[in-house]
Scaffold this motif. Structure first.
Motif, mmCIF file in Angstrom:
data_model
loop_
_atom_site.group_PDB
_atom_site.id
_atom_site.type_symbol
_atom_site.label_atom_id
_atom_site.label_comp_id
_atom_site.label_asym_id
_atom_site.label_seq_id
_atom_site.Cartn_x
_atom_site.Cartn_y
_atom_site.Cartn_z
ATOM 1 N N VAL A 31 22.108 44.743 40.614
ATOM 2 C CA VAL A 31 20.898 44.957 41.418
ATOM 3 C C VAL A 31 20.495 43.737 42.229
ATOM 4 N N LYS A 32 21.185 42.628 42.053
ATOM 5 C CA LYS A 32 20.840 41.414 42.795
ATOM 6 C C LYS A 32 20.914 41.670 44.296
ATOM 7 N N GLY A 33 19.891 41.207 44.993
ATOM 8 C CA GLY A 33 19.829 41.400 46.440
ATOM 9 C C GLY A 33 19.221 42.728 46.863
ATOM 10 N N ARG A 34 19.042 43.642 45.902
ATOM 11 C CA ARG A 34 18.450 44.951 46.221
ATOM 12 C C ARG A 34 17.106 45.151 45.526
ATOM 13 N N PHE A 35 16.969 44.648 44.317
ATOM 14 C CA PHE A 35 15.746 44.832 43.539
ATOM 15 C C PHE A 35 15.006 43.495 43.434
ATOM 16 N N THR A 36 13.671 43.583 43.393
ATOM 17 C CA THR A 36 12.844 42.398 43.218
ATOM 18 C C THR A 36 11.779 42.682 42.180
ATOM 19 N N ILE A 37 11.687 41.806 41.192
ATOM 20 C CA ILE A 37 10.658 41.926 40.164
ATOM 21 C C ILE A 37 9.537 40.936 40.455
ATOM 22 N N SER A 38 8.302 41.358 40.213
ATOM 23 C CA SER A 38 7.157 40.484 40.410
ATOM 24 C C SER A 38 6.088 40.866 39.401
ATOM 25 N N ARG A 39 5.083 40.016 39.283
ATOM 26 C CA ARG A 39 4.010 40.324 38.340
ATOM 27 C C ARG A 39 2.715 39.669 38.768
ATOM 28 N N ASP A 40 1.617 40.314 38.415
ATOM 29 C CA ASP A 40 0.297 39.687 38.420
ATOM 30 C C ASP A 40 -0.335 40.106 37.086
ATOM 31 N N ASN A 41 -1.263 41.008 37.075
ATOM 32 C CA ASN A 41 -1.733 41.564 35.817
ATOM 33 C C ASN A 41 -0.858 42.721 35.353
ATOM 34 N N ALA A 42 0.074 43.130 36.181
ATOM 35 C CA ALA A 42 1.058 44.158 35.871
ATOM 36 C C ALA A 42 2.423 43.616 36.294
ATOM 37 N N VAL A 43 3.453 44.380 36.034
ATOM 38 C CA VAL A 43 4.785 43.988 36.490
ATOM 39 C C VAL A 43 5.322 45.080 37.386
ATOM 40 N N TYR A 44 6.016 44.683 38.441
ATOM 41 C CA TYR A 44 6.489 45.595 39.465
ATOM 42 C C TYR A 44 7.988 45.434 39.664
ATOM 43 N N LEU A 45 8.612 46.513 40.082
ATOM 44 C CA LEU A 45 10.020 46.464 40.444
ATOM 45 C C LEU A 45 10.169 47.157 41.791
ATOM 46 N N GLN A 46 10.424 46.384 42.830
ATOM 47 C CA GLN A 46 10.704 46.935 44.143
ATOM 48 C C GLN A 46 12.196 47.185 44.229
ATOM 49 N N MET A 47 12.564 48.441 44.457
ATOM 50 C CA MET A 47 13.969 48.839 44.486
ATOM 51 C C MET A 47 14.319 49.312 45.888
ATOM 52 N N ASN A 48 15.211 48.597 46.540
ATOM 53 C CA ASN A 48 15.662 48.943 47.896
ATOM 54 C C ASN A 48 17.151 49.285 47.870
ATOM 55 N N SER A 49 17.591 49.918 48.923
ATOM 56 C CA SER A 49 19.011 50.287 49.058
ATOM 57 C C SER A 49 19.522 50.984 47.801
ATOM 58 N N LEU A 50 18.767 51.951 47.344
ATOM 59 C CA LEU A 50 19.101 52.631 46.101
ATOM 60 C C LEU A 50 20.408 53.406 46.220
ATOM 61 N N LYS A 51 21.143 53.420 45.109
ATOM 62 C CA LYS A 51 22.432 54.088 45.029
ATOM 63 C C LYS A 51 22.384 55.157 43.949
ATOM 64 N N PRO A 52 23.242 56.163 44.031
ATOM 65 C CA PRO A 52 23.261 57.188 42.980
ATOM 66 C C PRO A 52 23.444 56.595 41.587
ATOM 67 N N GLU A 53 24.179 55.510 41.474
ATOM 68 C CA GLU A 53 24.392 54.897 40.159
ATOM 69 C C GLU A 53 23.153 54.195 39.613
ATOM 70 N N ASP A 54 22.096 54.108 40.401
ATOM 71 C CA ASP A 54 20.816 53.588 39.900
ATOM 72 C C ASP A 54 20.014 54.665 39.170
#
Length: 119
Positions: free
Chosen positions: A63-86
């Motif tokens: 997922v490197k280069g496609r997904f980004t994890i971040s957090r504040d009071n919650a945690v988020y996962l931004q998923m781009n360029s998704l593939k069927p294997e995701d």
């Protein structure tokens, strides 16, 4: 006790994007790690991304280069360029272990949210 609630899963076409959110409540230690794991049918649960309270992150190679994890009071996962294997059920995790990356080392789990990548 820590309670984790995920949201944001769904059906998306290949190449599309989704953003997952996980809200945490309860006895949250200041030093912790939160992450996203996924489990596809017939496969073991695997790390997707993890972020510590000091900002240190880990990503699965797939997922490197496609997904980004971040957090504040919650945690988020931004998923781009998704593939069927995701396609999998994505689980939010919480751990007080600074170096705890393996699924069995996580202290708490959310209920999971389905992500399906299909045309």
């Amino acid at each position: 006790q820590v309670h984790l609630v995920e949201s944001g899963g769904g059906l998306v076409q290949p190449g599309g994007s989704l953003r997952l959110s996980c809200a945490a409540s309860g006895s949250i230690f200041s030093a912790n790690a939160m992450g996203w794991y996924r489990q596809a049918p017939g496969k073991q649960r695997e790390l997707v991304a993890r972020i510590r309270s000091d900002g240190m992150t880990n990503y699965a190679d797939s997922v490197k280069g496609r997904f980004t994890i971040s957090r504040d009071n919650a945690v988020y996962l931004q998923m781009n360029s998704l593939k069927p294997e995701d396609t999998a059920v994505y689980y939010c995790s919480y751990s007080t272990g600074w170096y705890s990356i393996l699924p069995q080392e996580q202290d708490y789990w959310g209920q999971g949210t389905q992500v399906t990548v299909s045309s």
